[in-house]
Design an enzyme around this catalytic site. Structure first.
Site, PDB file in Angstrom:
ATOM      1  N   ARG A 166       3.382  -2.189  -4.206  1.00 53.27           N
ATOM      2  CA  ARG A 166       2.166  -2.478  -4.965  1.00 53.27           C
ATOM      3  C   ARG A 166       2.156  -1.562  -6.187  1.00 53.27           C
ATOM      4  NH1 ARG A 166       1.185   2.120  -5.164  1.00 53.27           N
ATOM      5  NH2 ARG A 166      -0.784   1.586  -6.146  1.00 53.27           N
ATOM      6  N   GLY A 167       1.148  -1.775  -7.056  1.00 52.23           N
ATOM      7  CA  GLY A 167       1.147  -1.095  -8.341  1.00 52.23           C
ATOM      8  C   GLY A 167       1.747  -2.059  -9.359  1.00 52.23           C
ATOM      9  N   ALA A 168       1.070  -2.179 -10.521  1.00 47.75           N
ATOM     10  CA  ALA A 168       1.423  -3.245 -11.472  1.00 47.75           C
ATOM     11  C   ALA A 168       2.909  -3.273 -11.868  1.00 47.75           C
ATOM     12  CB  ALA A 168       0.518  -3.145 -12.692  1.00 47.75           C
ATOM     13  N   ASN A 205      -8.459  -2.155 -13.383  1.00 49.00           N
ATOM     14  CA  ASN A 205      -7.695  -1.239 -12.522  1.00 49.00           C
ATOM     15  C   ASN A 205      -8.377  -1.230 -11.158  1.00 49.00           C
ATOM     16  OD1 ASN A 205      -5.502   0.663 -12.153  1.00 49.00           O
ATOM     17  ND2 ASN A 205      -7.063   2.243 -12.012  1.00 49.00           N
ATOM     18  N   LYS A 206      -7.818  -0.476 -10.241  1.00 47.03           N
ATOM     19  CA  LYS A 206      -8.309  -0.442  -8.863  1.00 47.03           C
ATOM     20  C   LYS A 206      -9.831  -0.283  -8.792  1.00 47.03           C
ATOM     21  CE  LYS A 206      -6.485  -1.026  -5.907  1.00 47.03           C
ATOM     22  NZ  LYS A 206      -6.485  -2.421  -5.377  1.00 47.03           N
ATOM     23  N   GLN A 209      -5.100   3.823  -1.072  1.00 47.15           N
ATOM     24  CA  GLN A 209      -3.888   4.173  -1.834  1.00 47.15           C
ATOM     25  C   GLN A 209      -3.932   5.647  -2.263  1.00 47.15           C
ATOM     26  OE1 GLN A 209      -5.726   1.426  -2.405  1.00 47.15           O
ATOM     27  NE2 GLN A 209      -4.474  -0.306  -3.053  1.00 47.15           N
ATOM     28  N   ASP A 219      -3.993  -2.431 -14.486  1.00 52.29           N
ATOM     29  CA  ASP A 219      -3.331  -3.666 -14.040  1.00 52.29           C
ATOM     30  C   ASP A 219      -3.280  -4.718 -15.130  1.00 52.29           C
ATOM     31  OD1 ASP A 219      -4.389  -2.331 -11.411  1.00 52.29           O
ATOM     32  OD2 ASP A 219      -2.718  -3.646 -10.905  1.00 52.29           O
ATOM     33  N   ARG A 248      -0.052 -12.314  -6.549  1.00 54.53           N
ATOM     34  CA  ARG A 248      -1.252 -11.509  -6.821  1.00 54.53           C
ATOM     35  C   ARG A 248      -1.705 -11.827  -8.251  1.00 54.53           C
ATOM     36  NH1 ARG A 248      -1.280  -5.366  -5.228  1.00 54.53           N
ATOM     37  NH2 ARG A 248      -3.510  -5.792  -5.125  1.00 54.53           N
TER      38      ARG A 248
HETATM   39  O1  MRU Z   1      -3.823  -2.989  -5.258  1.00 53.05           O
HETATM   40  P1  MRU Z   1      -2.819  -2.077  -5.865  1.00 53.05           P
HETATM   41  O2  MRU Z   1      -2.472  -0.905  -4.994  1.00 53.05           O
HETATM   42  O3  MRU Z   1      -1.590  -2.811  -6.342  1.00 53.05           O
HETATM   43  O4  MRU Z   1      -3.529  -1.493  -7.150  1.00 53.05           O
HETATM   44  C1  MRU Z   1      -2.812  -0.635  -7.989  1.00 53.05           C
HETATM   45  C2  MRU Z   1      -3.594  -0.086  -9.111  1.00 53.05           C
HETATM   46  O5  MRU Z   1      -4.731  -0.424  -9.337  1.00 53.05           O
HETATM   47  C3  MRU Z   1      -2.862   0.836 -10.047  1.00 53.05           C
HETATM   48  O6  MRU Z   1      -3.720   1.780 -10.600  1.00 53.05           O
HETATM   49  C4  MRU Z   1      -2.229   0.032 -11.191  1.00 53.05           C
HETATM   50  O7  MRU Z   1      -1.504  -1.057 -10.685  1.00 53.05           O
HETATM   51  C5  MRU Z   1      -1.339   0.859 -12.030  1.00 53.05           C
HETATM   52  S1  MRU Z   1       0.161   1.335 -11.207  1.00 53.05           S
HETATM   53  C6  MRU Z   1       1.046   2.261 -12.295  1.00 53.05           C
END
Ligand code: MRU
Length: 347
Positions: free
Chosen positions: A47-49, A246-247, A195, A236, A90
């Site tokens: 996970r993470g963009a 973002n999250k 996370q 994201d 996603r």
């Molecule tokens: O749901 P996730 O864990 O994929 O969410 C991730 C985030 O919101 C991160 O902050 C974002 O993707 C940046 S990762 C460098």
């Protein structure tokens, strides 16, 4: 002490760190098929963009190697179908479709199916390698902005394991460590998937960076009690006007930063910008299952059939953002104009 990696391409195999198992178990799994890649993304094993973009790229390239046809037109059709499938895993992080469309473009000039197979894989490897360099650059720019500040708050995991290496929001801490600059990082636990607690704390501990865990609801008190000097988060998707998804919980922190008069930084590679989207209202926000909220570590914490709203992301309006840190430089307001200027200069 080492900066952990979440994606490795070794001898033609795609190996990922299973982030679902952290922090209790450090398990690496091999993704052999496009379905494996789709499943790893949707179940948050990766996970993470940027990391989901890289995984999808390798997933598409792996599938492409197996398509049996001599006709380029048929091959393009298969790749397009695969890209639509992976792109549906996603909805919020634009890096996913960005990577998939880069791979599709990479085969436009191929003369044979064999050529196209080689080119699509080469492009996936390139995206992976470029992301590490991008994150390192982001770290350098972020270190400049954080000059004289050591106590920094973050949310979620925008770290090495959310990218190829270093991360975005966590890049200055990793790079700082390499350069002998110490930070005191405060990590919000990041309900509902944790996370922050499970991943950011683990990652920074692995790298020897000082990190303190708080619950999300402790952010305001911690800013004043511990003298937090800046907040830095990942992204994201960033709209053309700078509004940033973002999250979930990021917006709360942005509002707090304004209330306490401390800088609020967004760190993201240029692949996270979506200039097709004029502002944050148009960013698709993923909603995930009710069980992510009603269960903690497998135990129910709410009455059966509780009505739940579980958006995985929120959108921070651009006016709360002090600066956006990219690998190509730092963007200050006026975002509408300066994002355009930086991204056009990059192309
Ligand atoms: O749901 P996730 O864990 O994929 O969410 C991730 C985030 O919101 C991160 O902050 C974002 O993707 C940046 S990762 C460098």
């Amino acid at each position: 002490m080492a900066i952990p990696l979440s994606i490795q391409w070794i001898n033609g195999q795609l190996i990922i760190l299973n982030q679902q198992k952290l922090p209790h178990e450090t398990e690496y799994i091999t993704l052999n098929t496009i379905e494996d890649a789709f499943d790893a993304i949707i179940t948050l094993k990766v996970r993470g963009a940027p990391a989901i973009g890289i995984t999808a790229a390798f997933g598409l390239a792996l599938a492409a190697q197996r398509h049996e046809t001599e006709t380029l037109e048929v091959f393009h059709h298969y790749v397009k179908k695969d890209a639509i499938y992976l792109g549906s895993s996603r909805p919020t992080a634009v890096n996913l479709v960005w990577a998939l469309s880069r791979l599709q473009q990479s085969i436009n000039s191929a003369k044979t199916v064999e050529d196209a197979k080689a080119q699509i894989l080469a492009e996936a490897i390139r995206i992976h390698e470029e992301d590490e360099q991008a994150c390192r650059n982001i770290g350098g720019y972020a270190l400049d902005l954080l000059e004289g500040r050591t106590k920094v708050l973050t949310i979620c995991n925008a770290g090495s394991i959310a990218t190829a290496k270093y991360g975005t929001a966590l890049a200055p801490f990793h790079l700082g460590k390499e350069l002998g600059r110490e930070f005191e990082v405060y990590a919000c636990e990041t309900r509902p998937v944790f996370q922050g607690a499970r991943l950011t704390v683990w990652e920074l501990q692995q790298a020897g960076v000082d990190v303190t865990l708080i619950t999300d609801s402790m952010a305001a008190h911690t800013i004043s009690a511990k003298g937090i000097e800046a907040i830095i988060v990942g992204a994201d998707r960033i709209a053309a006007n700078g509004d940033t998804a973002n999250k979930i919980g990021t917006l709360n922190l942005a509002i707090l930063a304004a209330a306490y008069n401390i800088p609020f930084y967004v760190a993201a590679p240029v692949s996270t910008f979506d200039l097709q989207i004029p502002n944050g209202k148009n960013i698709p926000i993923e909603e995930r299952s009710a069980e992510e909220i009603t269960y903690v570590a497998g135990q129910p914490i709410a009455p059966k059939n509780t009505k739940v709203f579980n958006p995985a992301f929120d959108v921070t309006p651009a006016h709360y953002i002090t600066a956006i840190i990219t690998e190509k430089g730092i963007i200050h307001p006026d975002y509408e104009r300066n994002i355009q200027e930086l991204l056009v200069a990059v192309k």
